[in-house]
Design an enzyme around this catalytic site. Structure first.
Site, short mmCIF file in Angstrom:
data_model
loop_
_atom_site.label_atom_id
_atom_site.label_comp_id
_atom_site.label_asym_id
_atom_site.label_seq_id
_atom_site.Cartn_x
_atom_site.Cartn_y
_atom_site.Cartn_z
N CYS A 247 0.83 -1.20 0.00
CA CYS A 247 0.00 0.00 0.00
C CYS A 247 0.87 1.26 0.00
CB CYS A 247 -0.98 -0.04 1.17
SG CYS A 247 -2.40 1.07 0.97
N HIS A 329 -3.83 -5.05 -0.10
CA HIS A 329 -3.45 -5.70 1.15
C HIS A 329 -3.54 -7.21 1.00
CE1 HIS A 329 -3.13 -2.29 4.03
NE2 HIS A 329 -3.84 -1.68 3.09
N GLU A 331 -2.70 -9.43 3.01
CA GLU A 331 -3.12 -10.05 4.28
C GLU A 331 -4.61 -9.92 4.51
OE1 GLU A 331 -2.99 -5.80 5.21
OE2 GLU A 331 -1.77 -7.13 3.97
#
Length: 360
Positions: A247, A329, A331
């Protein structure tokens, strides 16, 4: 009679219901995520922003601390069509103003048409349109938050070691904390890496003493141009230590290697952003939360992934320098897990650095 007001940059004032009292301001943005409100509200990337939920009911499965990405709520205020008592009480305890019972569809439409905008929020027994307008008048732009890194980063280095062995149990990751989500650290620990969380402005000498196997720049809030110290760190170690970023981290790495960034109209915030991998032609669904993007990757980096909706850069890589970054992202939390293998790729870069090249 209303007890909450949201003053918008265009001049209008929207009436609402107070769910957590207070006066605040920030950049008004929206997320399209249906779930994951606990993760979103504790994501440091929302620092100095007023978060509007486009999904109408927020709080229908309570508040569980194990879902938090950080130990505090980061948006400066919260707007929703309806907030449950659990979420409203949590925000009140955190001192974060929250309002509901307003037309969030109209707000989202205004943001999409006019871009993210400044706003002021006044909520509670003494709330008034004038107080909301005064808060708006005091609101700086996102690029004006020169010290935003200090608001979200650790003050001193912290080291986390995996509880169980994994694929990278002998690797050290230096995670530069520009506002890192906890799940980034967890994703690395789950794979057996030791994670050293470092301040965003950590001196290069401390990183050199640590001698990590990969330098990982985290997500975070605001304009990447305000993270000059982190950019200088990347410039210092590019080509010497493998680099990764997520990001804001991708944007900082790109700027450090000769690229440029720009502010988006209303950004990408949600859990269903489609991303195309240019090498495999595979499309994955991703979680995103950013208002800036890489406009030009510069001469050192190749664009390897793009957003299907608007062609913005979602992945940058350099084999020569050992760089791999993602704008989204991997994750998730909340969101799909289509791209979790990014962390395996990062640790493979680190492992390559540790593995001697065999002689012919």
């Amino acid at each position: 009679m209303s007890d909450a007001y949201v003053a918008l940059e265009g001049g209008s004032v929207v009436e609402a219901r107070c769910r957590a009292p207070g006066t605040s301001h920030g950049e008004l943005v929206f997320t399209t995520a249906y779930t994951g409100y606990e993760e979103s509200l504790t994501d440091p990337s929302y620092e100095e922003q007023v978060l509007t939920f486009s999904y109408p009911l927020i709080g229908n499965y309570g508040v569980r601390t194990e879902r938090f990405e950080d130990d505090e709520v980061h948006p400066s205020a919260v707007v929703a069509r309806e907030l449950t008592d659990d979420v409203a009480d949590w925000l009140a305890d955190e001192g974060v103003p929250a309002v509901d019972r307003l037309d969030t569809r109209d707000l989202v439409g205004q943001i999409r048409e006019g871009g993210a905008m400044k706003c002021g929020v006044s909520a509670g027994p003494d709330a008034s349109p004038a107080k909301a307008k005064d808060a708006l008048a005091d609101c700086p732009g996102m690029s004006d938050h020169a010290d935003i890194g200090a608001q979200v980063s650790v003050e001193a280095a912290e080291t986390y070691r995996p509880e169980a062995s994994g694929t990278a149990d002998d690797l050290d990751v230096a995670l530069v904390d520009c506002g890192a989500k906890g799940s980034i650290r967890s994703s690395l620990l789950d794979r057996g890496a030791t994670v050293h969380v470092l301040p965003y402005d950590v001196p290069a000498g401390e990183v050199a003493d640590l001698d990590p196997d990969v330098l990982f720049v985290s997500n975070g809030p605001g304009d990447p141009a305000n993270f000059g110290a982190t950019q200088s760190l990347v410039e210092e170690f590019a080509g010497e230590i493998p680099l990764a970023g997520i990001c804001l981290g991708q944007q900082i790495v790109a700027r450090a290697l000769g690229g440029s960034t720009e502010k988006m109209d209303f950004g990408h915030r949600g859990v269903n952003q489609p991303v195309l991998d240019l090498n495999t032609d595979r499309v994955v669904m991703t979680t995103q939360n950013h208002g800036y993007t890489v406009a030009d990757p510069g001469p050192e980096l190749d664009v390897t992934q793009v957003n299907v909706n608007d062609d913005t850069a979602e992945g940058l890589e350099s084999d020569d320098l050992g760089v791999i970054t993602r704008q989204y992202h991997p994750e998730a939390n909340p969101g799909p897990h289509d791209s979790l293998d990014f962390f395996d790729d990062v640790l493979a870069l680190a492992d390559d650095r540790r593995t001697p090249v065999a002689a012919d």
